[in-house]
Enzyme design. Sequence first.
Site, PDB file in Angstrom:
ATOM      1  N   CYS A 221       0.975  -1.099   0.035  1.00  0.00           N
ATOM      2  CA  CYS A 221      -0.013   0.051   0.005  1.00  0.00           C
ATOM      3  C   CYS A 221       0.879   1.279  -0.161  1.00  0.00           C
ATOM      4  CB  CYS A 221      -0.842  -0.050   1.148  1.00  0.00           C
ATOM      5  SG  CYS A 221      -1.936  -1.585   1.292  1.00  0.00           S
ATOM      6  N   ALA A 222       1.585   1.585  -1.127  1.00  0.00           N
ATOM      7  CA  ALA A 222       2.554   2.254  -1.060  1.00  0.00           C
ATOM      8  C   ALA A 222       2.378   3.866  -1.098  1.00  0.00           C
ATOM      9  CB  ALA A 222       3.402   2.043  -2.431  1.00  0.00           C
ATOM     10  N   PRO A 224       1.263   7.571  -0.182  1.00  0.00           N
ATOM     11  CA  PRO A 224       1.897   8.488  -1.066  1.00  0.00           C
ATOM     12  C   PRO A 224       3.275   8.453  -1.208  1.00  0.00           C
ATOM     13  CG  PRO A 224       1.722   9.501   1.026  1.00  0.00           C
ATOM     14  CD  PRO A 224       1.114   7.959   1.253  1.00  0.00           C
ATOM     15  N   GLY A 225       4.056   7.308  -0.892  1.00  0.00           N
ATOM     16  CA  GLY A 225       5.464   7.035  -1.205  1.00  0.00           C
ATOM     17  C   GLY A 225       6.798   7.228  -0.259  1.00  0.00           C
ATOM     18  N   ASP A 244      -0.371  -0.031  -5.245  1.00  0.00           N
ATOM     19  CA  ASP A 244      -1.448   0.648  -4.935  1.00  0.00           C
ATOM     20  C   ASP A 244      -2.774   0.413  -5.924  1.00  0.00           C
ATOM     21  OD1 ASP A 244      -3.403   2.565  -3.359  1.00  0.00           O
ATOM     22  OD2 ASP A 244      -1.194   2.836  -2.189  1.00  0.00           O
ATOM     23  N   ASP A 296       1.719  -1.422   4.906  1.00  0.00           N
ATOM     24  CA  ASP A 296       1.378   0.007   5.982  1.00  0.00           C
ATOM     25  C   ASP A 296       0.014   0.040   5.460  1.00  0.00           C
ATOM     26  OD1 ASP A 296       1.445   1.947   7.493  1.00  0.00           O
ATOM     27  OD2 ASP A 296       1.949   3.332   6.020  1.00  0.00           O
ATOM     28  N   CYS A 351      -0.913   3.690  11.808  1.00  0.00           N
ATOM     29  CA  CYS A 351      -0.491   4.640  12.685  1.00  0.00           C
ATOM     30  C   CYS A 351      -1.647   4.777  13.372  1.00  0.00           C
ATOM     31  CB  CYS A 351      -0.258   5.903  11.762  1.00  0.00           C
ATOM     32  SG  CYS A 351      -1.233   6.236  10.189  1.00  0.00           S
TER      33      CYS A 351
END
Length: 427
Positions: A221-222, A224-225, A244, A296, A351
């Site tokens: 789930c890359a 925003p990078g 993504d 992530d 998070c």
Amino acid sequence: MLALDHFDFYYGPLFGKRWPSIRLGLVSPNKFIAIANRFSNSFETNQQILADIGSEDLIAKLTSGKKASERIAEKKKRTEEKPLEADEYVEHGVEAPKQMDEELLDDRSDASLGEFTQPTQSVTSGELQMGMKDAESRLDRLDIKVTGLEGQFANLPSKEDFIYYPRELKAFTFPRGSMADFPFPNKDADGVPGWWLLDGGSLVPVLALNLQHGDTVLDMCAAPGGKSLLVLQTGLAKKLVCNDFKLARLGQLQKALSMYVPETCAAADRVILKRRDATNLEAWDEECQYDKVLVDVPCTTDRLAAQQDEGNLYSATMSNERLNLPQIQTKILLNALRSVKVGGYVIYSTCALSPVQNESVIENAVAIASEKMGMEVIEKKLVQLERHLSSTGFYKFSEQCRRGSLVIPFLPSNFGPMYVCKLQRTK
């Protein structure tokens, strides 16, 4: 306010006397680290600029004093020779793995998360090509339904992990207690920015990967990078696949990568972008392909939820998305375990402070992977990483986690929250 009310009700009893400090950290501005961009022509100059304004090289603090590779190798050997620790959370009546000794010790970004929804009523490109009926039959054959109760009988032994820190990664942060801000990054003659900022908690999952030269890595789930860029900055990955599903997020990811990694750079040739639905169990076919997988997952992003209304999953209109998150997270983690090679590692991170999105997802996914897919998994406890990061004075970890590690916010160095759990697929 809805998010804070929810946090007070659930997290207050969970964290006890620590909760007022964590809560204050959540509603206060978070602290950043600056990652010096090694793909800038002014890399050395930029490091000096970051040092001159008073920030410290965090990785240098972690690697200081480790001059003899023999000492590191000896520590690694001692760690690997320790036996597996029995799973103290397994219900009575469930046997531990036979190979274990009898006397073992017990053991994101602010991107639009609302874009992640359950795929049960969606039609993927694969289903359009093969027909919906065929997709449904494949799901029946897989016979996997996530109820959230699977983890009650999960057998997940653990073993302490050993990590080499990537010395090529340059991460700067201001001293503990400092409220200073980083300046806008310089650009070199080709327009490549000299550094970028991200929450210090985002560094932990990448360090936990323990990247080695020649690793093939999947960032599931890359967008925003930020973490993909961190992987590239280490210079260790032979191939990095950034995945993504939402086109808007994929475009955001491509923009970030192209901004900091010029096309003329050799590292750009090691990056592959993919558009796959990581929540789709029946259509996912990335089996046993990667040495390391970083997952992530979409979560409630507790700091964002405590500070702003836009994209807040605790709003009344987002209740279904929030309640469905653990099921989605479990499916993504299952696909991550399928993607990694036997002997390889999966890093699961959120998070969020919620055990339902953290430890419970780990236990549910491991139980399903064992029962339905024949996989065996162990947890690699990040004891060394916690100890070393805590010793820098920049990180504070929760003592409440029964699995994984949780960076908790606190004002002197306000990183996180960031939950990280490392799993090794052994079968």
